[in-house]
Design a protein around this motif. Structure first.
Motif, mmCIF file in Angstrom:
data_model
loop_
_atom_site.group_PDB
_atom_site.id
_atom_site.type_symbol
_atom_site.label_atom_id
_atom_site.label_comp_id
_atom_site.label_asym_id
_atom_site.label_seq_id
_atom_site.Cartn_x
_atom_site.Cartn_y
_atom_site.Cartn_z
ATOM 1 N N PRO A 162 35.161 22.422 -11.063
ATOM 2 C CA PRO A 162 33.940 23.127 -11.482
ATOM 3 C C PRO A 162 32.880 22.146 -11.980
ATOM 4 O O PRO A 162 33.185 20.988 -12.283
ATOM 5 C CB PRO A 162 34.432 24.029 -12.622
ATOM 6 C CG PRO A 162 35.698 23.426 -13.088
ATOM 7 C CD PRO A 162 36.284 22.670 -11.942
ATOM 8 N N GLU A 163 31.647 22.613 -12.057
ATOM 9 C CA GLU A 163 30.547 21.773 -12.548
ATOM 10 C C GLU A 163 30.819 21.290 -13.971
ATOM 11 O O GLU A 163 30.590 20.138 -14.287
ATOM 12 C CB GLU A 163 29.216 22.537 -12.498
ATOM 13 C CG GLU A 163 28.684 22.763 -11.101
ATOM 14 C CD GLU A 163 28.264 21.468 -10.427
ATOM 15 O OE1 GLU A 163 27.692 20.583 -11.084
ATOM 16 O OE2 GLU A 163 28.514 21.344 -9.218
ATOM 17 N N THR A 164 31.254 22.208 -14.821
ATOM 18 C CA THR A 164 31.578 21.848 -16.204
ATOM 19 C C THR A 164 32.842 22.571 -16.632
ATOM 20 O O THR A 164 33.174 23.643 -16.116
ATOM 21 C CB THR A 164 30.451 22.222 -17.193
ATOM 22 O OG1 THR A 164 30.229 23.624 -17.129
ATOM 23 C CG2 THR A 164 29.171 21.482 -16.898
ATOM 24 N N VAL A 165 33.530 21.971 -17.571
ATOM 25 C CA VAL A 165 34.718 22.571 -18.179
ATOM 26 C C VAL A 165 34.599 22.361 -19.679
ATOM 27 O O VAL A 165 34.263 21.267 -20.136
ATOM 28 C CB VAL A 165 36.015 21.910 -17.669
ATOM 29 C CG1 VAL A 165 37.219 22.457 -18.407
ATOM 30 C CG2 VAL A 165 36.167 22.091 -16.171
ATOM 31 N N GLU A 166 34.831 23.411 -20.431
ATOM 32 C CA GLU A 166 34.807 23.315 -21.887
ATOM 33 C C GLU A 166 36.073 23.934 -22.442
ATOM 34 O O GLU A 166 36.575 24.924 -21.906
ATOM 35 C CB GLU A 166 33.600 24.062 -22.476
ATOM 36 C CG GLU A 166 32.275 23.437 -22.150
ATOM 37 C CD GLU A 166 31.115 24.144 -22.848
ATOM 38 O OE1 GLU A 166 31.341 25.086 -23.621
ATOM 39 O OE2 GLU A 166 29.973 23.740 -22.591
ATOM 40 N N ILE A 167 36.579 23.340 -23.504
ATOM 41 C CA ILE A 167 37.710 23.912 -24.224
ATOM 42 C C ILE A 167 37.398 23.771 -25.710
ATOM 43 O O ILE A 167 36.866 22.757 -26.152
ATOM 44 C CB ILE A 167 39.050 23.232 -23.853
ATOM 45 C CG1 ILE A 167 40.198 23.908 -24.572
ATOM 46 C CG2 ILE A 167 39.011 21.755 -24.150
ATOM 47 C CD1 ILE A 167 41.570 23.461 -24.125
ATOM 48 N N GLU A 168 37.673 24.825 -26.439
ATOM 49 C CA GLU A 168 37.457 24.816 -27.880
ATOM 50 C C GLU A 168 38.701 25.359 -28.540
ATOM 51 O O GLU A 168 39.290 26.333 -28.064
ATOM 52 C CB GLU A 168 36.237 25.670 -28.245
ATOM 53 C CG GLU A 168 35.898 25.609 -29.721
ATOM 54 C CD GLU A 168 34.602 26.338 -30.052
ATOM 55 O OE1 GLU A 168 33.575 26.034 -29.418
ATOM 56 O OE2 GLU A 168 34.639 27.214 -30.914
ATOM 57 N N PHE A 169 39.131 24.709 -29.603
ATOM 58 C CA PHE A 169 40.309 25.174 -30.313
ATOM 59 C C PHE A 169 40.196 24.827 -31.783
ATOM 60 O O PHE A 169 39.413 23.962 -32.172
ATOM 61 C CB PHE A 169 41.590 24.593 -29.700
ATOM 62 C CG PHE A 169 41.593 23.089 -29.543
ATOM 63 C CD1 PHE A 169 42.058 22.268 -30.558
ATOM 64 C CD2 PHE A 169 41.147 22.514 -28.368
ATOM 65 C CE1 PHE A 169 42.066 20.893 -30.402
ATOM 66 C CE2 PHE A 169 41.155 21.133 -28.193
ATOM 67 C CZ PHE A 169 41.622 20.320 -29.219
ATOM 68 N N GLY A 170 40.958 25.537 -32.572
ATOM 69 C CA GLY A 170 41.024 25.265 -33.995
ATOM 70 C C GLY A 170 42.205 24.362 -34.282
ATOM 71 O O GLY A 170 43.194 24.358 -33.553
ATOM 72 N N ALA A 171 42.088 23.579 -35.312
ATOM 73 C CA ALA A 171 43.172 22.673 -35.665
ATOM 74 C C ALA A 171 43.237 22.501 -37.170
ATOM 75 O O ALA A 171 42.275 22.761 -37.891
ATOM 76 C CB ALA A 171 42.974 21.328 -34.985
ATOM 77 N N THR A 172 44.389 22.086 -37.603
ATOM 78 C CA THR A 172 44.618 21.756 -38.999
ATOM 79 C C THR A 172 45.602 20.600 -39.023
ATOM 80 O O THR A 172 46.153 20.224 -37.996
ATOM 81 C CB THR A 172 45.126 22.991 -39.788
ATOM 82 O OG1 THR A 172 45.144 22.687 -41.166
ATOM 83 C CG2 THR A 172 46.498 23.410 -39.324
ATOM 84 N N LEU A 173 45.813 20.014 -40.166
ATOM 85 C CA LEU A 173 46.783 18.936 -40.306
ATOM 86 C C LEU A 173 47.994 19.456 -41.045
ATOM 87 O O LEU A 173 47.870 20.192 -42.022
ATOM 88 C CB LEU A 173 46.182 17.757 -41.073
ATOM 89 C CG LEU A 173 44.993 17.062 -40.426
ATOM 90 C CD1 LEU A 173 44.446 15.986 -41.357
ATOM 91 C CD2 LEU A 173 45.374 16.457 -39.094
ATOM 92 N N SER A 174 49.165 19.076 -40.570
ATOM 93 C CA SER A 174 50.381 19.440 -41.293
ATOM 94 C C SER A 174 50.536 18.494 -42.481
ATOM 95 O O SER A 174 49.865 17.458 -42.553
ATOM 96 C CB SER A 174 51.608 19.331 -40.375
ATOM 97 O OG SER A 174 51.953 17.978 -40.170
ATOM 98 N N THR A 175 51.406 18.818 -43.389
ATOM 99 C CA THR A 175 51.612 17.939 -44.538
ATOM 100 C C THR A 175 52.277 16.635 -44.139
ATOM 101 O O THR A 175 52.274 15.684 -44.905
ATOM 102 C CB THR A 175 52.446 18.634 -45.637
ATOM 103 O OG1 THR A 175 53.673 19.080 -45.063
ATOM 104 C CG2 THR A 175 51.697 19.796 -46.242
#
Length: 105
Positions: free
Chosen positions: A67-80
């Protein structure tokens, strides 16, 4: 509950997908509600984003009709433990990451 997956990258970084850290389970190492991590641990966790991006970029490049463009968005956090945890939509991420690719010129 979505599946949880632990991914071990070659550099020794660990990325956890699905769910979110839960208080009182194996990931808890809090003392008075906080934990401490070195800058190197946090840099390694954020370095995992580059490994995720490289994996996704390889998959995108292998598409027969890219495709012309691909986007991905996700949430993240750090484990202890200082690992990057990719959280589901229902969880409250500490930060959001958006990656985008366009066709090469």
């Amino acid at each position: 509950m979505p599946a949880r997956i632990i991914v071990d990258f070659a550099e020794g970084n660990i990325v956890l997908f699905g769910g979110a850290p839960e208080p009182g389970v194996a990931d808890s190492g809090f003392v008075n509600g906080t934990t401490r991590a070195s800058a190197d641990v946090v840099k390694a966790a954020f370095g995992s984003i580059g490994e995720i991006a490289a994996t996704l970029e390889g998959a995108i490049a292998a598409l027969p009709q890219r495709p012309e463009t691909v986007e991905i968005e996700f949430g993240a956090t750090l484990s202890t433990d200082g690992d990057l945890w990719i959280v589901g939509a229902h969880a409250a991420p500490e930060f959001k990451i958006k990656l985008a690719w366009g066709k090469p010129d």
